[in-house]
Design a protein around this motif. Structure first.
Motif, PDB file in Angstrom:
ATOM      1  N   ILE A  44      43.815  39.710  40.270  1.00  0.00           N
ATOM      2  CA  ILE A  44      43.242  38.380  40.478  1.00  0.00           C
ATOM      3  C   ILE A  44      42.663  37.825  39.160  1.00  0.00           C
ATOM      4  N   SER A  45      42.215  38.703  38.256  1.00  0.00           N
ATOM      5  CA  SER A  45      41.644  38.229  36.985  1.00  0.00           C
ATOM      6  C   SER A  45      42.731  37.755  36.038  1.00  0.00           C
ATOM      7  N   GLU A  66      51.820  44.050  32.973  1.00  0.00           N
ATOM      8  CA  GLU A  66      51.277  44.724  34.154  1.00  0.00           C
ATOM      9  C   GLU A  66      51.905  46.108  34.264  1.00  0.00           C
ATOM     10  N   THR A  74      44.271  45.615  42.780  1.00  0.00           N
ATOM     11  CA  THR A  74      43.565  46.289  43.869  1.00  0.00           C
ATOM     12  C   THR A  74      44.195  46.005  45.236  1.00  0.00           C
ATOM     13  N   ASP A  86      35.070  42.811  51.338  1.00  0.00           N
ATOM     14  CA  ASP A  86      33.729  42.752  51.943  1.00  0.00           C
ATOM     15  C   ASP A  86      33.002  41.513  51.438  1.00  0.00           C
ATOM     16  N   SER A  87      33.709  40.707  50.648  1.00  0.00           N
ATOM     17  CA  SER A  87      33.177  39.387  50.282  1.00  0.00           C
ATOM     18  C   SER A  87      33.871  38.364  51.167  1.00  0.00           C
ATOM     19  N   VAL A 134      49.957  48.692  28.680  1.00  0.00           N
ATOM     20  CA  VAL A 134      49.451  48.574  27.307  1.00  0.00           C
ATOM     21  C   VAL A 134      48.661  49.829  26.986  1.00  0.00           C
ATOM     22  N   TYR A 175      43.940  53.814  37.902  1.00  0.00           N
ATOM     23  CA  TYR A 175      44.883  53.524  38.984  1.00  0.00           C
ATOM     24  C   TYR A 175      45.594  54.775  39.494  1.00  0.00           C
ATOM     25  N   GLY A 381      41.182  49.236  30.958  1.00  0.00           N
ATOM     26  CA  GLY A 381      42.505  49.776  31.271  1.00  0.00           C
ATOM     27  C   GLY A 381      42.931  50.925  30.373  1.00  0.00           C
ATOM     28  N   TRP A 422      33.490  39.145  42.866  1.00  0.00           N
ATOM     29  CA  TRP A 422      34.047  39.391  41.525  1.00  0.00           C
ATOM     30  C   TRP A 422      34.636  38.119  40.927  1.00  0.00           C
TER      31      TRP A 422
HETATM   32  C1  LIG Z   1      39.125  48.796  47.998  1.00  0.00           C
HETATM   33  C2  LIG Z   1      38.422  47.758  47.192  1.00  0.00           C
HETATM   34  C3  LIG Z   1      37.886  46.637  47.806  1.00  0.00           C
HETATM   35  C4  LIG Z   1      37.236  45.666  47.048  1.00  0.00           C
HETATM   36  N1  LIG Z   1      36.680  44.589  47.691  1.00  0.00           N
HETATM   37  C5  LIG Z   1      36.034  43.667  46.962  1.00  0.00           C
HETATM   38  C6  LIG Z   1      35.434  42.537  47.589  1.00  0.00           C
HETATM   39  O1  LIG Z   1      35.492  42.351  48.787  1.00  0.00           O
HETATM   40  N2  LIG Z   1      34.771  41.654  46.815  1.00  0.00           N
HETATM   41  C7  LIG Z   1      34.676  41.805  45.465  1.00  0.00           C
HETATM   42  O2  LIG Z   1      34.083  40.961  44.819  1.00  0.00           O
HETATM   43  N3  LIG Z   1      35.234  42.862  44.850  1.00  0.00           N
HETATM   44  C8  LIG Z   1      35.907  43.788  45.540  1.00  0.00           C
HETATM   45  N4  LIG Z   1      36.472  44.853  44.907  1.00  0.00           N
HETATM   46  C9  LIG Z   1      36.459  44.945  43.472  1.00  0.00           C
HETATM   47  C10 LIG Z   1      37.885  44.467  43.045  1.00  0.00           C
HETATM   48  O3  LIG Z   1      38.530  45.437  42.334  1.00  0.00           O
HETATM   49  C11 LIG Z   1      37.816  43.142  42.374  1.00  0.00           C
HETATM   50  O4  LIG Z   1      37.175  42.257  43.175  1.00  0.00           O
HETATM   51  C12 LIG Z   1      39.133  42.498  41.978  1.00  0.00           C
HETATM   52  O5  LIG Z   1      40.178  42.638  42.893  1.00  0.00           O
HETATM   53  C13 LIG Z   1      39.505  43.018  40.654  1.00  0.00           C
HETATM   54  O6  LIG Z   1      40.549  42.225  40.184  1.00  0.00           O
HETATM   55  P1  LIG Z   1      41.079  42.427  38.726  1.00  0.00           P
HETATM   56  O7  LIG Z   1      42.297  41.601  38.595  1.00  0.00           O
HETATM   57  O8  LIG Z   1      39.996  42.223  37.754  1.00  0.00           O
HETATM   58  O9  LIG Z   1      41.424  43.991  38.665  1.00  0.00           O
HETATM   59  P2  LIG Z   1      42.448  44.811  39.524  1.00  0.00           P
HETATM   60  O10 LIG Z   1      42.651  44.261  40.858  1.00  0.00           O
HETATM   61  O11 LIG Z   1      42.002  46.231  39.420  1.00  0.00           O
HETATM   62  O12 LIG Z   1      43.809  44.619  38.733  1.00  0.00           O
HETATM   63  C14 LIG Z   1      43.948  45.121  37.435  1.00  0.00           C
HETATM   64  C15 LIG Z   1      45.426  45.164  37.103  1.00  0.00           C
HETATM   65  O13 LIG Z   1      45.553  45.554  35.743  1.00  0.00           O
HETATM   66  C16 LIG Z   1      46.573  46.513  35.634  1.00  0.00           C
HETATM   67  N5  LIG Z   1      46.290  47.334  34.455  1.00  0.00           N
HETATM   68  C17 LIG Z   1      45.207  48.102  34.239  1.00  0.00           C
HETATM   69  N6  LIG Z   1      45.279  48.691  33.026  1.00  0.00           N
HETATM   70  C18 LIG Z   1      46.443  48.262  32.467  1.00  0.00           C
HETATM   71  C19 LIG Z   1      47.089  48.529  31.220  1.00  0.00           C
HETATM   72  N7  LIG Z   1      46.528  49.322  30.299  1.00  0.00           N
HETATM   73  N8  LIG Z   1      48.273  47.933  30.984  1.00  0.00           N
HETATM   74  C20 LIG Z   1      48.842  47.087  31.894  1.00  0.00           C
HETATM   75  N9  LIG Z   1      48.276  46.829  33.093  1.00  0.00           N
HETATM   76  C21 LIG Z   1      47.087  47.405  33.369  1.00  0.00           C
HETATM   77  C22 LIG Z   1      46.510  47.300  36.923  1.00  0.00           C
HETATM   78  O14 LIG Z   1      47.738  47.951  37.191  1.00  0.00           O
HETATM   79  C23 LIG Z   1      46.176  46.198  37.919  1.00  0.00           C
HETATM   80  O15 LIG Z   1      47.316  45.631  38.481  1.00  0.00           O
HETATM   81  C24 LIG Z   1      37.123  45.827  45.650  1.00  0.00           C
HETATM   82  C25 LIG Z   1      37.643  46.974  45.038  1.00  0.00           C
HETATM   83  C26 LIG Z   1      38.283  47.926  45.792  1.00  0.00           C
HETATM   84  C27 LIG Z   1      38.824  49.142  45.097  1.00  0.00           C
END
Ligand SMILES: Cc1cc2nc3c(=O)[nH]c(=O)nc-3n(C[C@H](O)[C@H](O)[C@H](O)COP(=O)(O)OP(=O)(O)OC[C@H]3O[C@@H](n4cnc5c(N)ncnc54)[C@H](O)[C@@H]3O)c2cc1C
Length: 547
Positions: A44-45, A66, A74, A86-87, A134, A175, A381, A422
């Motif tokens: 999502i980020s 990716e 996640t 849970d949000s 990466v 992961y 990461g 988040w």
């Molecule tokens: C089960 C669960 C439930 C959650 N529920 C909530 C919630 O309800 N509300 C909330 O606010 N937060 C929640 N979280 C926290 C959640 O992780 C974040 O909210 C959000 O989804 C994170 O998004 P993101 O894109 O930053 O990271 P992620 O969703 O972790 O995605 C990161 C991506 O980067 C990729 N990546 C990582 N390292 C590398 C690399 N070196 N090279 C290439 N790709 C890489 C991964 O493969 C992944 O696809 C939850 C977490 C978990 C584990």
């Protein structure tokens, strides 16, 4: 043997070679592919960052790298029964894309659809390179660019790309697998052991006796979801967590959507929920005793008469020292009331062939044991950063405005809120990043480096200010934060809004430069802030702006 040529190196990628071998044999022939911005992570980020780049800087080239074969992060990885947020999705969703489902707390599949749809609608999906991990990135100050080493996951082949900016949306945990403590006697256990991060899709738990070890968000999700089909399910916790019930449907949000339309209804609900989230958080931190009493009262109301509330639902810590667990429509409490689920607060003496023996002497028989014992945190990461040949030791860096790192040029990262949704941070960080790019374009700079004065380095604190076990296990590997702005990480969307959205980009703590290869080009405009706020060399005070 396959070979490929990079910047001055000859790379051997024989399948027999377990790791890459490099031999410098001839000068550069072909430059690596270059992007203005490389985004790491298609969760999502990362997808949020791509949206803001496309909107504010459509002329800039970018790609998302990716590591996994699918996007969503996640929300694609976790597949255990009941997986949900849970949000509320009115704050967890993107600011630019209304959440249209009637369910405010949504299941994993719905959230994944939403992220995929955002990528499709904004033509982001075509820019994502899945299966590309990466591993390293090195900054060259002369050239003002990063050289990024990328491993193609399916065959291990390494390639290199270059970029002007590196943005990591890599989440915060490993992961490959989660955290499983070393349990005594585990080898004796004849049943099945499962970690929720690697849920076996063929796991048949109908009519089975299940023990879930843990007391966090995953455990409280699994228990009611599995209790429908198990013969007995027990949540075994060492110590209790705060568990708060929220309605799965938000009646006001659904009414606002009907009356005002999806866009305006979403915006209104988002504002309401930010106010509720931050208001409740501040109340808990300011009046912890009162907050404890309130949560206990709400919990006890949902449990059967005579239930030992304090034994199973009275944590040793104050609310928000660790994240609160949310249960939609009180589903966990309902499963307990109906006798379908049990909570046991005790410690494990040993695993046995047929289950777990507790310190109290009680035996829990189990066909399946689920270790909902948490994540293993991983900063950025696992990417090894270096600047002009020197490795970046993350614990020696300070987070600048919670989105850049001291001493690391042209680098931004996204770590969202732990005490609110988040994603609320995604829009704020990305908007600031976009304004920073505009400012540098206007002023003719190509490099910006957060540079703390010695005073800022005197008092530092962990980046994640949380006492949960999974945080404490790894927080020392993360960057740190300082005691005051701009080095302190605001865990409050209101403060961040004032700093990141409304505050100036120019800051005495930022060193803007132009690399030697651009010295010939004229500076097109004096360094002004795009929102027109004069800085005059004085430090912007976020507290003042937030007031
Ligand atoms: C089960 C669960 C439930 C959650 N529920 C909530 C919630 O309800 N509300 C909330 O606010 N937060 C929640 N979280 C926290 C959640 O992780 C974040 O909210 C959000 O989804 C994170 O998004 P993101 O894109 O930053 O990271 P992620 O969703 O972790 O995605 C990161 C991506 O980067 C990729 N990546 C990582 N390292 C590398 C690399 N070196 N090279 C290439 N790709 C890489 C991964 O493969 C992944 O696809 C939850 C977490 C978990 C584990």
């Amino acid at each position: 043997m396959q070979t490929a040529q990079f910047n001055g190196v000859f790379v051997c990628t024989s399948p027999l070679a377990s790791r890459l071998r490099l031999e410098i044999i001839e000068p550069v022939t072909e430059a690596p592919e270059h992007f203005d911005v490389l985004i790491v992570g298609a969760g999502i980020s990362g997808i949020g960052c791509a949206y803001y780049l496309g909107k504010h800087h459509p002329q800039r080239s970018y790609a998302i790298l990716e590591a996994r074969e699918r996007i969503g992060g996640t929300w694609d990885l976790f597949r255990y029964p009941g997986i949900r947020s849970d949000s509320d999705l009115h704050t967890f969703g993107f600011e630019f894309k209304p959440w249209r489902s009637e369910f405010a707390i949504a299941d994993g599949a719905e959230i994944l659809d939403y992220i995929q749809e955002a990528a499709r609608e904004n033509a982001i999906d075509a820019r994502i390179r899945t299966g590309h991990r990466v591993t390293a990135a090195s900054w060259d100050g002369e050239a003002a660019r990063w050289t990024v080493t990328v491993e193609r996951v399916h065959d291990g082949e390494l390639t290199q790309l270059t970029c002007g900016w590196l943005f990591t949306g890599t989440g915060y945990y490993h992961y490959d697998h989660g955290h499983t403590p070393e349990f005594p006697g585990l080898a004796e256990f004849q049943g099945r052991l499962v970690h929720p991060q690697q849920w076996p899709q063929d796991l048949d738990y109908a009519g089975k006796r299940v023990v879930v070890i843990g007391s966090g968000a995953t455990a409280v999700t699994l228990i009611p979801a599995m209790a429908e089909r198990t013969s007995h399910i027990t949540m075994l916790q060492r110590s209790p967590s705060y568990v708060v019930s929220l309605p799965q449907r938000d009646a006001l949000a659904n009414l606002a959507n009907r009356l005002l339309g999806a866009e305006r209804g979403y915006a209104l609900t988002r504002r309401k929920n930010i106010a509720l989230q931050t208001g409740f958080y501040r109340f808990c931190r300011r009046f912890p005793k009162l907050a404890r009493r309130l949560i206990r009262h709400l919990t006890a109301r949902q449990l059967p008469a005579g239930y030992p509330v304090d034994e199973h639902f009275r944590p040793r810590y104050d609310p928000w020292d660790q994240r609160l667990c949310v249960v939609p429509n009180g589903d966990l409490f309902r499963a307990i009331r109906q006798g379908r689920a049990e909570i046991v607060t005790d410690t494990i003496a040993t695993f046995t062939a047929s289950g777990i023996r507790l310190t109290s002497g009680r035996e829990l028989e189990a066909d399946i044991v689920i270790t909902a014992t948490g994540l293993r945190l991983l900063p950025l990461g696992g990417i090894a950063l270096s600047v002009d040949g020197g490795p970046v030791e993350l614990p020696s860096t300070l987070a600048y405005k919670g989105m850049m790192l001291s001493g690391v040029p042209n680098f931004a990262f996204l770590v969202g809120y732990t005490n609110a949704s988040w994603t609320l941070k995604v829009g704020l960080v990305c908007e600031h990043f976009m304004r920073l790019l505009s400012h540098m374009d206007e002023a003719g700079y190509d490099t910006v480096t957060p540079t703390p004065d010695p005073h800022a380095l005197r008092t530092t604190a962990p980046l994640l200010d949380f006492s949960a076990g999974y945080v404490l296990r790894a927080v020392a590997e993360f960057p740190r934060q300082g005691a005051g702005a701009p080095w302190r990480v605001a865990m409050d969307p209101n403060v961040d809004r004032a700093v990141l959205r409304e505050g100036p980009v120019e800051d005495p703590a930022l060193r803007f430069t132009r690399s030697s290869h651009r010295q010939q080009q004229p500076v097109t405009a004096p360094p002004t802030d795009p929102v027109g706020q004069t800085v005059n060399g004085s430090r912007f005070d976020p507290a003042e702006a937030a007031a």
